[in-house]
Design an enzyme around this catalytic site. Structure first.
Site, short mmCIF file in Angstrom:
data_model
loop_
_atom_site.label_atom_id
_atom_site.label_comp_id
_atom_site.label_asym_id
_atom_site.label_seq_id
_atom_site.Cartn_x
_atom_site.Cartn_y
_atom_site.Cartn_z
N GLU A 6 38.73 50.70 -0.34
CA GLU A 6 38.47 49.38 -0.89
C GLU A 6 37.52 48.62 0.02
O GLU A 6 37.56 48.76 1.24
CB GLU A 6 39.79 48.61 -1.04
CG GLU A 6 39.66 47.25 -1.69
CD GLU A 6 41.02 46.61 -1.95
OE1 GLU A 6 41.04 45.49 -2.49
OE2 GLU A 6 42.04 47.22 -1.60
N GLY A 7 36.64 47.83 -0.57
CA GLY A 7 35.71 47.02 0.20
C GLY A 7 35.26 45.82 -0.59
O GLY A 7 35.83 45.50 -1.64
N GLY A 23 34.41 46.43 -4.36
CA GLY A 23 35.43 46.81 -5.32
C GLY A 23 36.32 47.89 -4.75
O GLY A 23 36.63 47.88 -3.56
N VAL A 44 37.63 52.29 -4.80
CA VAL A 44 37.32 53.69 -5.10
C VAL A 44 38.62 54.41 -5.42
O VAL A 44 39.61 54.32 -4.68
CB VAL A 44 36.63 54.38 -3.90
CG1 VAL A 44 36.34 55.85 -4.22
CG2 VAL A 44 35.33 53.66 -3.54
N ASP A 98 20.16 51.38 5.75
CA ASP A 98 21.49 51.04 6.26
C ASP A 98 22.19 52.28 6.79
O ASP A 98 23.32 52.59 6.43
CB ASP A 98 22.33 50.39 5.14
CG ASP A 98 23.50 49.58 5.69
OD1 ASP A 98 23.45 49.23 6.89
OD2 ASP A 98 24.45 49.31 4.94
#
Length: 416
Positions: A97-98, A101, A103, A223
């Site tokens: 989770e992040g 949203g 996974v 990134d």
């Protein structure tokens, strides 16, 4: 976008990004005609990107693409929301989770990519974005554009997507070992730390993936960091999270100008200062990761003492001293590397971290250097001593931050 797909650890990387609005699909599908409407709008977006890809490809001297493939058209499957709901058993098993949203773990038939019973077919990771996330939408679109056409053993494989009403989802291959970040920084007494041999294997794979991006279509990843390197069951590395990826300069230009964004501690100095993004800005980020691989320490850790919180600022002056490699190498892998391999890795790191991007090596040169270093790994030091290790004099590593800090950088002078 968070991506701890192969472990139960949550990815708390929730920092927002700034994006351009180019090539964005404008009309979502609906629950009744998802495939038709969604595919037409997204295909239009991908078509626009493909034309940019083609221009970039035409500028490349005819040469065999290293280990990868550039697809003429995207071969992604368009899923309905109902299919992905069935594949995840109503989004039952959370993998990570992040800020983007969540996974979830899902099961698909390996041949047809239709939902299958738990334990049958293949495991997939299904990323479900927050409905209110504008950045998430643009990140979703960027993933579809890039991973829909680029194929390489060291890039995570995107199988398909769904855009139905307000639902945005991406379907990826499942990476059993999760992220490099989890293995390198998060301490678990029951799990052995990554060996030097495994670290070299991982960083070599990541280098090959990045070299392919730079070679194939001058894609700047933007990134590059440990949390965006995923590992399969055999610790093969695959680059993930193309939300910030951008086509590099064309027509003889040396750089592109864009608003500054990324992860503090990894971003190249010229990019932060001017908004000028070079292909070799990625090489700087790779150098930061190399330093993390050697030391087992995060690029940025505010729990370390003053003067040591930024890993590059702290240790870069030491890298040029060949006899000091034991002072910065991770004490947990002592005895696993030759002094020659360690000093050559430090020298390569120093080159990648050059202030002027023109003085940094290309990723092709980095891959060649790492292959030479890997060949030296058969040597073993005759003596090993833990005295002088940086880990004996700094904050205990179990107290380090649990996730990378990824603040949003703004350039006052440049837009995307």
């Amino acid at each position: 976008m968070g991506n701890c797909w192969g472990s139960g650890s949550s990815d708390t990387d929730a920092t927002t990004h700034v994006y351009s609005s180019t090539n964005l699909p404008t009309t979502p599908g609906t629950s009744n005609n998802c495939s038709n409407n969604m595919e037409s709008s997204v295909t239009s977006s991908i078509s626009n990107s493909r034309s940019q890809f083609s221009v970039s490809v035409s500028e490349i001297v005819e040469e065999e693409v290293p280990d990868g493939q550039i697809l003429e058209t995207s071969n992604l499957k368009v899923f309905t929301f109902a299919e992905l709901k069935a594949a995840t058993k109503n989004f039952n098993t959370l993998l990570g989770e992040g800020g983007f949203g969540k996974v979830y773990k899902g099961w698909l038939d390996e041949r047809t990519l239709t939902p299958s019973k738990v334990g049958f077919g293949m495991i997939v990771a299904i990323k479900k974005l927050k409905q209110e996330s504008v950045q998430g939408f643009e990140e979703w679109q960027s993933e579809v554009n890039f991973l829909g056409r680029l194929s390489h053993p060291n890039l995570v494989k995107l199988l398909g997507y769904c855009w139905e009403d307000k639902e945005l989802l991406l379907v990826y291959e499942f990476m059993q070992k999760g992220s490099l970040e989890n293995h390198l920084f998060r301490r678990n007494p029951s799990v052995e730390p990554l060996s030097w041999e495994t670290r070299l294997k991982i960083i070599n794979g990541a280098a090959r993936g990045l070299a392919f991006l730079h070679f194939s279509e001058k894609v700047i990843f933007r990134d590059f960091k440990a949390s965006n390197i995923l590992l399969d069951g055999h610790y093969n590395a695959k680059i993930s999270d193309f939300g910030l990826a951008k086509l590099g300069p064309s027509g003889g230009d040396s750089h592109v100008t864009t608003r500054v964004m990324g992860t503090y501690g990894y971003a190249a100095p010229e990019y932060i200062a001017t908004g000028h993004l070079y292909v070799k800005s990625d090489v700087y980020g790779f150098g930061v990761l190399l330093l993390e691989i050697m030391t087992g320490l995060r690029a940025l850790d505010t729990k370390r003492p003053d003067g040591q919180q930024n890993l590059v600022d702290w240790l870069k002056p030491t890298l040029s001293h060949k006899r000091k490699f034991k002072t910065f190498m991770d004490a947990r892998i002592e005895g696993q590397y030759s002094s020659k391999a360690a000093t050559q890795t430090a020298e390569l790191t120093l080159k990648c971290l050059e202030h002027d991007p023109k003085n940094r090596p290309s990723m092709k040169q980095v891959v060649e250097a790492l292959e030479r270093i890997e060949s030296l790994n058969k040597e073993r030091p005759k003596e090993s001593s833990k005295s002088g290790s940086i880990h004996s004099s700094t904050t205990p590593r179990h107290r380090q931050q649990s996730s990378s800090q990824r603040p949003q950088f703004h350039s006052r002078q440049h837009g995307t």
